[in-house]
Scaffold this motif. Sequence first.
Motif, PDB file in Angstrom:
ATOM      1  N   ASN A  53       0.850  -1.186   0.000  1.00 38.93           N
ATOM      2  CA  ASN A  53       0.000   0.000   0.000  1.00 38.93           C
ATOM      3  C   ASN A  53       0.888   1.239   0.000  1.00 38.93           C
ATOM      4  OD1 ASN A  53      -2.692  -1.259   0.463  1.00 38.93           O
ATOM      5  ND2 ASN A  53      -1.777  -1.863   2.427  1.00 38.93           N
ATOM      6  N   HIS A  75      -7.458   2.032  -5.657  1.00 36.44           N
ATOM      7  CA  HIS A  75      -6.586   0.860  -5.518  1.00 36.44           C
ATOM      8  C   HIS A  75      -5.753   0.683  -6.778  1.00 36.44           C
ATOM      9  CE1 HIS A  75      -9.218  -1.808  -8.008  1.00 36.44           C
ATOM     10  NE2 HIS A  75     -10.219  -1.162  -7.435  1.00 36.44           N
ATOM     11  N   THR A 141      -4.402   1.534  -2.343  1.00 35.03           N
ATOM     12  CA  THR A 141      -4.323   0.224  -1.702  1.00 35.03           C
ATOM     13  C   THR A 141      -4.017  -0.883  -2.708  1.00 35.03           C
ATOM     14  OG1 THR A 141      -6.718   0.034  -1.937  1.00 35.03           O
ATOM     15  CG2 THR A 141      -5.880   0.847   0.179  1.00 35.03           C
ATOM     16  N   GLY A 150      -5.241  -5.218   0.992  1.00 35.01           N
ATOM     17  CA  GLY A 150      -4.454  -4.028   1.300  1.00 35.01           C
ATOM     18  C   GLY A 150      -5.183  -3.111   2.264  1.00 35.01           C
ATOM     19  N   ILE A 154      -3.812  -1.871   5.960  1.00 35.63           N
ATOM     20  CA  ILE A 154      -3.196  -0.543   5.982  1.00 35.63           C
ATOM     21  C   ILE A 154      -3.418   0.192   7.301  1.00 35.63           C
ATOM     22  CG2 ILE A 154      -5.169   0.728   5.025  1.00 35.63           C
ATOM     23  CD1 ILE A 154      -3.113   2.231   3.242  1.00 35.63           C
TER      24      ILE A 154
END
Length: 481
Positions: A53, A75, A141, A150, A154
């Motif tokens: 990430n 993402h 992400t 992710g 995170i």
Amino acid sequence: MAFENLEPREVFHFFEEICNIPHGSGNLQQISDYLVNFAKERGLEFIQDEKLNVIIKAPGTAGYEDKEPVILQGHMDMVAVKEADSDIDMKKDGLRITTDGEYVWAKGTSLGGDDGIAVAYCLALLDSKDIPHPPMEVVITTDEETGMFGASFIDLSSLKGKKMINIDNEEEGVFITSCAGGARVYSELLVGKAEVDGVRASVKVSGLLGGHSGEMIIKGRGNANHILARALLEAMECSDLHIVDIKGGVADNAIPFEAEAEVMVDSKDFEAFAHSIEATAKDVLGELEVKDPGVKITVNDNGRKNEEGVLSVITEDTRKVLSLICAMPDGVQTMSASVEGLVETSLNLGILKFEGDRVTLEHSVRSSVESSKEHLIRKLCIIARSFGAVVTVSGAYPGWKYREHSVLRDHMVEVYEKLYGKKPQLQAIHAGLECGLLSDKIDDLDCISIGPDMQDIHSTKEKLSVKSTANVWEYLKAVLK
């Protein structure tokens, strides 16, 4: 440069750079490092975690330095789908992008507009010297498409923003305000193998539309994995056959548009086997002629002649494998009683594969009602275990609840009305977004999801609208200003 003449030039510049980097889910080191190098070259604060990430922070422009930060989020991974005859290695090669000035797409593969365009918007904003904006905290992400892994991992404790614009929607003028939760369910069935004599043949299901299993599940499109299992199971009623290999689908959240099996058929039964497959093909075409009219089921479609001999096959467990697949529910299970036209609960058998001594089924389960999601998962477990399969559930993520009072939503609606003279559409969706997971990490997070028009995401027919990309860019700049 394929997109050098497209506007907004700065956005399409970065989108093309992203398309040139392989970034299918699970193959993200290169794209993550690209984002880190972008930040380093511009002297921007960044964080890259062990799941790859990336968070990039930029100060506000002149006059906006002391404003509340805004979080922009998308993402970096894409659903990497390619046509059967494509020679692209999507783990190593960039996409073969092209445009007609109205749309952009990739030849023979998915485009990854979901969610590469979000990353491109964010990079264009971070790179700009003259776009007014408050402090920005950009959160990109990993592995969203395979379970939001992710976003689950995170750490957002360094962020100061309480308002987040997620750019993972595929319809301009539609603001997503809530979404379904979901999970992945893996069923593994151990099978016995033996040497069997007979005629080897291939059975292929093709021509289906496929598409995103959240957005397109309501269309009732055919699932190639289910259709293949049905065709073979029906053929077993009149012929002795065994599976040599079976596979279909590329991602659990994409409706599979192709599936194929290699089988061994007793030589005396081959004619009956071929007739049965043909009869099932007619039945399926009749059932899907409106919803998915291109469906085909073919025997030896590759032109190979029937081959007689001895091969290692799945023996008596062939019927068990096919029966397990056919016993599993598929598609829409429940429609919402409170939101007209919204799917409440569904599932998709996205991947079917045979490796070593086991057949694996990978399902994506979605629901806007947590208890319904859990009940459907329980149902899959009961069915799978009754056939002797081992079941694993992973990648569970919560739904994103509608926020009754939203300062961000009110602001974005007001800006939209000023720009376009009409109200945007506020919508709940059946697809999954990371907003629910990220809301659990930041107290009182106010978020909304937007994006430009895209067609047939998660498929080789995916297209991104050039005009809509420009419209959303102008709107995004106006919101930040």
